[in-house]
Design an enzyme around this catalytic site. Structure first.
Site, short mmCIF file in Angstrom:
data_model
loop_
_atom_site.label_atom_id
_atom_site.label_comp_id
_atom_site.label_asym_id
_atom_site.label_seq_id
_atom_site.Cartn_x
_atom_site.Cartn_y
_atom_site.Cartn_z
N THR A 151 0.82 -1.22 0.00
CA THR A 151 0.00 0.00 0.00
C THR A 151 0.85 1.26 0.00
OG1 THR A 151 -0.17 -0.38 2.39
CG2 THR A 151 -2.11 -0.90 1.05
N ASP A 167 5.02 -7.35 2.65
CA ASP A 167 4.35 -7.79 1.43
C ASP A 167 5.35 -8.17 0.34
OD1 ASP A 167 1.59 -7.84 1.73
OD2 ASP A 167 1.35 -5.70 1.36
N LYS A 216 4.10 -11.68 3.36
CA LYS A 216 2.69 -11.90 3.01
C LYS A 216 2.58 -11.92 1.50
CE LYS A 216 -0.50 -8.62 3.39
NZ LYS A 216 -1.03 -8.51 1.98
N GLU A 270 -0.33 -12.40 -1.81
CA GLU A 270 -1.72 -12.47 -2.22
C GLU A 270 -1.98 -13.78 -2.95
OE1 GLU A 270 -3.15 -9.03 -4.28
OE2 GLU A 270 -2.39 -7.65 -2.76
N GLU A 324 -9.81 -10.09 3.00
CA GLU A 324 -10.12 -8.70 2.63
C GLU A 324 -11.41 -8.60 1.84
OE1 GLU A 324 -8.22 -4.68 0.57
OE2 GLU A 324 -6.97 -6.47 0.79
#
Length: 266
Positions: free
Chosen positions: A50, A88, A118, A120, A183
């Site tokens: 982010t 991330d 982390k 996705e 999410e």
């Protein structure tokens, strides 16, 4: 208590679920913010991609690079002595081969003081998760809305495919993930996933029944310049505080009331 004993490790973080201990996580991208968040007692700090949006000013998380993530993670890792720090894997690190994913995640752990990564993905990333864990790299998975896939899914939308979400969650756990971010999924699905997994679920727009919650710190503090998602609760309005302070400083400089004798040397 010594730092060694008080530091939240991956096993301690995972054990919070069975202990009924709700987990709080926030993002950080710099030393000062990370140090302040760590002092607050939150359990997890995420160096999120982010940063592409809240630090670099991009429209999506896609532009941030591995080198940039490592640069910010090094600052955050140096500031934190208590929380678990997770970083991330930026797009498209975990989509261009298992060797590349392990090499990139290995760089993160070698070049920073952070403890986990982390990525996705769920069922589609099972082999990558397994390879990372086998290499000694703790992995948190991330399912539901995947910001790195925003171009494919056509925007930031609530994900409602229960069967796919359940498959993603359970496959990620079986592959060795120690936790999973949920999410933008309906609360009832998030609750079902949480109740059927042995690993902690961290919600963001997934309701109150997850094992923990994560937010972007800029959103929490009222520092966001663009759209604020529905799931964000702003606990402060620092944007206004900063603007007011800057304006007050500007006025004092213009009327020569700053610096005064108290703030000058003789």
């Amino acid at each position: 208590m010594s730092q060694t004993n008080s530091r939240i490790t991956v096993p301690k973080f995972q054990a919070f679920k069975s202990q009924g201990h709700r987990i709080s996580m926030l993002t950080a991208y710099d030393y000062t913010t990370a140090a302040i968040l760590d002092q607050s007692g939150i359990e997890g700090i995420l160096v999120g991609d982010t940063m592409a949006m809240v630090v670099q000013g991009h429209d999506t998380t896609l532009p941030v690079t591995l080198d940039e993530i490592i640069y910010h993670a090094e600052m955050v890792g140096r500031a934190v002595s208590n929380a678990l720090v997770i970083v991330d894997l930026p797009f498209p690190t975990n989509h261009v081969g298992i060797h590349n994913a392990v090499t990139s995640a290995g760089r993160i752990l070698k070049e920073t003081k952070c403890q986990a990564v982390k990525l996705e993905g769920g069922a589609d990333q099972a082999e990558t998760i397994s390879a990372l864990v086998t290499a000694g790299i703790p992995v948190m998975a991330h399912i539901g809305l995947r910001p790195q896939s925003v171009l494919t899914i056509g925007g930031y939308k609530v994900q409602r495919d229960r069967d796919q979400l359940m498959e993603d969650a359970h496959t990620a756990q079986q592959a060795g993930a120690f936790g999973i971010v949920l999410e933008c999924i309906p609360s009832e699905i998030a609750e079902e996933i949480t109740n059927t997994l042995a690993i902690p679920t961290i919600g963001i727009g997934a309701g109150v029944n997850c094992d923990g919650q994560v937010l972007v710190t800029n959103d929490l503090l009222g520092l966001s310049l663009g759209h604020v998602p529905r799931f964000v609760k702003q606990h402060a309005n620092l944007k206004q505080v900063i603007a007011d302070a800057a304006a007050a400083y500007r006025d004092e400089v213009r009327d020569s009331s700053f610096p005064d004798s108290e703030h000058s040397y003789s």
